[in-house]
Design an enzyme around this catalytic site. Structure first.
Site, mmCIF file in Angstrom:
data_model
loop_
_atom_site.group_PDB
_atom_site.id
_atom_site.type_symbol
_atom_site.label_atom_id
_atom_site.label_comp_id
_atom_site.label_asym_id
_atom_site.label_seq_id
_atom_site.Cartn_x
_atom_site.Cartn_y
_atom_site.Cartn_z
ATOM 1 N N TYR A 128 -1.236 -11.008 14.512
ATOM 2 C CA TYR A 128 -1.547 -9.806 13.728
ATOM 3 C C TYR A 128 -2.775 -9.094 14.318
ATOM 4 C CZ TYR A 128 -2.908 -7.189 9.455
ATOM 5 O OH TYR A 128 -3.261 -6.223 8.535
ATOM 6 N N LEU A 187 0.783 -1.239 0.000
ATOM 7 C CA LEU A 187 0.000 0.000 0.000
ATOM 8 C C LEU A 187 0.814 1.288 0.000
ATOM 9 C CD1 LEU A 187 -2.768 -0.954 2.611
ATOM 10 C CD2 LEU A 187 -2.653 -1.442 0.174
ATOM 11 N N ARG A 200 13.761 -1.975 3.461
ATOM 12 C CA ARG A 200 14.171 -2.667 2.235
ATOM 13 C C ARG A 200 14.742 -1.661 1.248
ATOM 14 N NH1 ARG A 200 9.653 -5.751 -0.407
ATOM 15 N NH2 ARG A 200 8.032 -4.644 0.738
HETATM 16 N N1 LIG Z 1 -2.915 -4.884 2.411
HETATM 17 C C1 LIG Z 1 -4.058 -5.110 3.043
HETATM 18 O O1 LIG Z 1 -4.957 -5.805 2.547
HETATM 19 C C2 LIG Z 1 -4.276 -4.512 4.402
HETATM 20 C C3 LIG Z 1 -3.286 -3.810 5.045
HETATM 21 N N2 LIG Z 1 -3.531 -3.292 6.306
HETATM 22 C C4 LIG Z 1 -2.471 -2.574 6.988
HETATM 23 O O2 LIG Z 1 -1.915 -1.590 6.160
HETATM 24 C C5 LIG Z 1 -0.509 -1.484 6.407
HETATM 25 C C6 LIG Z 1 0.261 -1.637 5.120
HETATM 26 O O3 LIG Z 1 -0.061 -2.905 4.595
HETATM 27 P P1 LIG Z 1 0.733 -3.535 3.360
HETATM 28 O O4 LIG Z 1 1.365 -2.484 2.548
HETATM 29 O O5 LIG Z 1 -0.210 -4.473 2.734
HETATM 30 O O6 LIG Z 1 1.848 -4.406 4.134
HETATM 31 P P2 LIG Z 1 3.131 -5.127 3.518
HETATM 32 O O7 LIG Z 1 3.359 -6.358 4.300
HETATM 33 O O8 LIG Z 1 2.995 -5.245 2.050
HETATM 34 O O9 LIG Z 1 4.288 -4.067 3.828
HETATM 35 C C7 LIG Z 1 4.763 -3.829 5.126
HETATM 36 C C8 LIG Z 1 6.115 -3.161 5.042
HETATM 37 O O10 LIG Z 1 6.629 -3.024 6.359
HETATM 38 C C9 LIG Z 1 8.041 -3.107 6.258
HETATM 39 N N3 LIG Z 1 8.661 -3.415 7.551
HETATM 40 C C10 LIG Z 1 8.783 -4.626 8.163
HETATM 41 N N4 LIG Z 1 9.521 -4.492 9.277
HETATM 42 C C11 LIG Z 1 9.868 -3.189 9.385
HETATM 43 C C12 LIG Z 1 10.648 -2.444 10.309
HETATM 44 N N5 LIG Z 1 11.219 -3.016 11.377
HETATM 45 N N6 LIG Z 1 10.781 -1.112 10.091
HETATM 46 C C13 LIG Z 1 10.219 -0.520 9.023
HETATM 47 N N7 LIG Z 1 9.484 -1.182 8.110
HETATM 48 C C14 LIG Z 1 9.320 -2.500 8.278
HETATM 49 C C15 LIG Z 1 8.276 -4.208 5.224
HETATM 50 O O11 LIG Z 1 9.580 -4.117 4.679
HETATM 51 C C16 LIG Z 1 7.161 -3.938 4.224
HETATM 52 O O12 LIG Z 1 7.616 -3.181 3.131
HETATM 53 C C17 LIG Z 1 -0.173 -2.551 7.453
HETATM 54 O O13 LIG Z 1 -0.147 -1.958 8.731
HETATM 55 C C18 LIG Z 1 -1.336 -3.501 7.368
HETATM 56 O O14 LIG Z 1 -1.595 -4.139 8.594
HETATM 57 C C19 LIG Z 1 -4.714 -3.454 6.937
HETATM 58 C C20 LIG Z 1 -5.709 -4.172 6.341
HETATM 59 C C21 LIG Z 1 -5.600 -4.688 5.010
HETATM 60 C C1 LIG Z 2 -6.974 -7.957 5.736
HETATM 61 C C2 LIG Z 2 -5.571 -7.782 6.134
HETATM 62 O O1 LIG Z 2 -5.298 -7.180 7.139
HETATM 63 C C3 LIG Z 2 -4.474 -8.358 5.312
HETATM 64 N N1 LIG Z 2 -4.712 -8.242 3.919
HETATM 65 C C4 LIG Z 2 -4.302 -9.823 5.655
HETATM 66 O O2 LIG Z 2 -4.986 -10.632 4.995
HETATM 67 O O3 LIG Z 2 -3.563 -10.136 6.596
#
Ligand SMILES: NC(=O)C1=CN([C@@H]2O[C@H](COP(=O)(O)OP(=O)(O)OC[C@H]3O[C@@H](n4cnc5c(N)ncnc54)[C@H](O)[C@@H]3O)[C@@H](O)[C@H]2O)C=CC1
Ligand SMILES: CC(=O)[C@H](N)C(=O)O
Length: 373
Positions: free
Chosen positions: A195, A67, A90
């Site tokens: 999580y 995101l 990264r």
């Molecule tokens: N993608 C989805 O469907 C959903 C996402 N979210 C939330 O939105 C946020 C973003 O989600 P995504 O982009 O999908 O997650 P993602 O898993 O694709 O990216 C997470 C990022 O966090 C970084 N990361 C890990 N450890 C770290 C550290 N120690 N310091 C700094 N960065 C670190 C990783 O390198 C990665 O680039 C998260 O908090 C997630 O829980 C919530 C609901 C749905």
């Molecule tokens: C809905 C979320 O938080 C995420 N895409 C997951 O499936 O873990």
């Protein structure tokens, strides 16, 4: 002043405020005492101020995930390229590195975080770093460190530097004992994943810092997010992203959830717009600090039927992953986001048919470009 006397004084002031009934949501409480890491509340010599007329100076943590890059592009259009800093642990690909400011930031390193906030005069922080549901179960101790200890660093730096803080929560913050169809904002939250537990903790800690220290904490519970130009990071809803790629590339897809598994979902454009809208909402329109947001709800079977309308030869098969299935079976089927719609006017644009058309058009043009090359 001896610590005990100071604490007594603070407690006295607090009780006085409670007794007169003027401790209301949204009212800054930093004047009450010390901020969480013992920085005096009036030590604002290093605080970046943000008046309504300035552009915010934005930091996005965990920005190289599914995101973050989309959020950076979206915010840069609004606030200017140089006002939005993307960060991660990264290494960024060239096109992202050259598209705007990028810095290394490990959210587990508190001093590094503070230095970034101070040196760049950050005023808004979008905290996206996390380990998602499936990878979190595969590495509980790392998920606990990043999602919980990391969050504590973020909350402290945000409170000390007077930042407006956005932390996303998730449908995963609910569990098998929550009402599932639909799931309201306020109900039992007993998730069974690290999580989910870490996200409930984030919601509660953010709200606590809001009431205790006046932190401008804002949080949305996202559904599964579907994006065309970025890969998901290891969640339970990932199938709904991969299916489009495989449908066009191979004409078939193997799904790791059962055909009848219903989950709330949202297209990324709606997700990013909701995020900016809640960040820009006047504080007095927010009756809560954590809101459900929703767009649609479907099963793998529903999604496959919709894909079939565009790709007539498409075939879906099922090879259920028991970990992901158990997680999905404990999550909401439908999300009640009426409070977001009422308080700050949330309205989604993408339903299932628009989502499928948009995703297939994107991957279709990608496939055509690849074939032409
Ligand atoms: N993608 C989805 O469907 C959903 C996402 N979210 C939330 O939105 C946020 C973003 O989600 P995504 O982009 O999908 O997650 P993602 O898993 O694709 O990216 C997470 C990022 O966090 C970084 N990361 C890990 N450890 C770290 C550290 N120690 N310091 C700094 N960065 C670190 C990783 O390198 C990665 O680039 C998260 O908090 C997630 O829980 C919530 C609901 C749905
Ligand atoms: C809905 C979320 O938080 C995420 N895409 C997951 O499936 O873990």
């Amino acid at each position: 002043m001896p610590v005990t006397r100071m604490l007594q004084q603070v407690a006295g002031q607090m009780l006085g405020r409670l007794a007169c009934g003027c401790w209301t949501a949204g009212q800054p409480l930093r004047f009450l005492g010390t901020s969480p890491r013992q920085i005096p509340a009036d030590a604002n010599f290093h605080c970046a101020s943000f008046s309504g007329t300035d552009q915010p100076r934005v930091l996005i943590t965990g920005g190289l995930g599914q995101l973050g890059v989309g959020l950076a592009n979206f915010l840069r259009k609004r606030f200017g390229k140089d006002n939005v800093i993307l960060s991660d642990i990264r290494k960024p690909p060239d096109h992202i590195f050259h598209s705007g400011p990028f810095i290394y930031s490990d959210i587990l390193d508190y001093k590094n975080l503070r230095e970034i906030v101070v040196n760049n005069r950050v005023t808004w922080l979008f905290h996206y770093s996390a380990l998602l549901s499936a990878v979190g179960e595969a590495n509980v101790s790392l998920a606990r460190a990043v999602n919980i200890t990391g969050l504590h660093n973020i909350l402290d730096v945000a409170a000390e530097h007077n930042l407006r803080l956005f932390v996303p929560s998730t449908i995963g913050a609910f569990g098998p004992t929550s009402p599932r169809n639909p799931t309201p904002d306020l109900c039992v939250q007993r998730p069974r994943t690290i999580y989910g537990v870490s996200k409930v903790h984030a919601e509660l800690m953010g709200e606590y810092y809001h009431y205790r220290y006046g932190l401008d904490f804002r949080c949305l519970r996202y559904p599964g997010i579907i994006s065309a130009d970025s890969q998901p990071g290891g969640g339970t809803t990932d199938y709904a992203v991969q299916i489009f790629h495989d449908a066009l590339k191979n004409g078939k897809f193997e799904c790791n959830l059962k055909p009848s598994t219903r989950l709330p979902m949202m297209y990324i454009d709606d997700c990013l717009r909701a995020t900016l809208e809640v960040m820009e909402a006047p504080a007095d329109s927010l009756s809560m600090r954590t809101y459900n947001v929703n767009a649609m709800s479907f099963t793998p079977e529903d999604l496959a039927q919709e894909v079939l309308k565009h790709v007539p030869e498409f075939q879906i098969t099922y090879n259920v992953d028991s970990v992901r299935q158990a997680i999905a079976d404990s999550w909401p089927m439908n999300f009640d986001d009426s409070n977001a719609r009422k308080d700050w006017g949330w309205k989604h644009d993408f339903d299932l048919p628009e989502l499928v058309t948009t995703m297939l058009n994107f991957h279709g043009s990608d496939t055509r470009v690849a074939q032409a090359n």
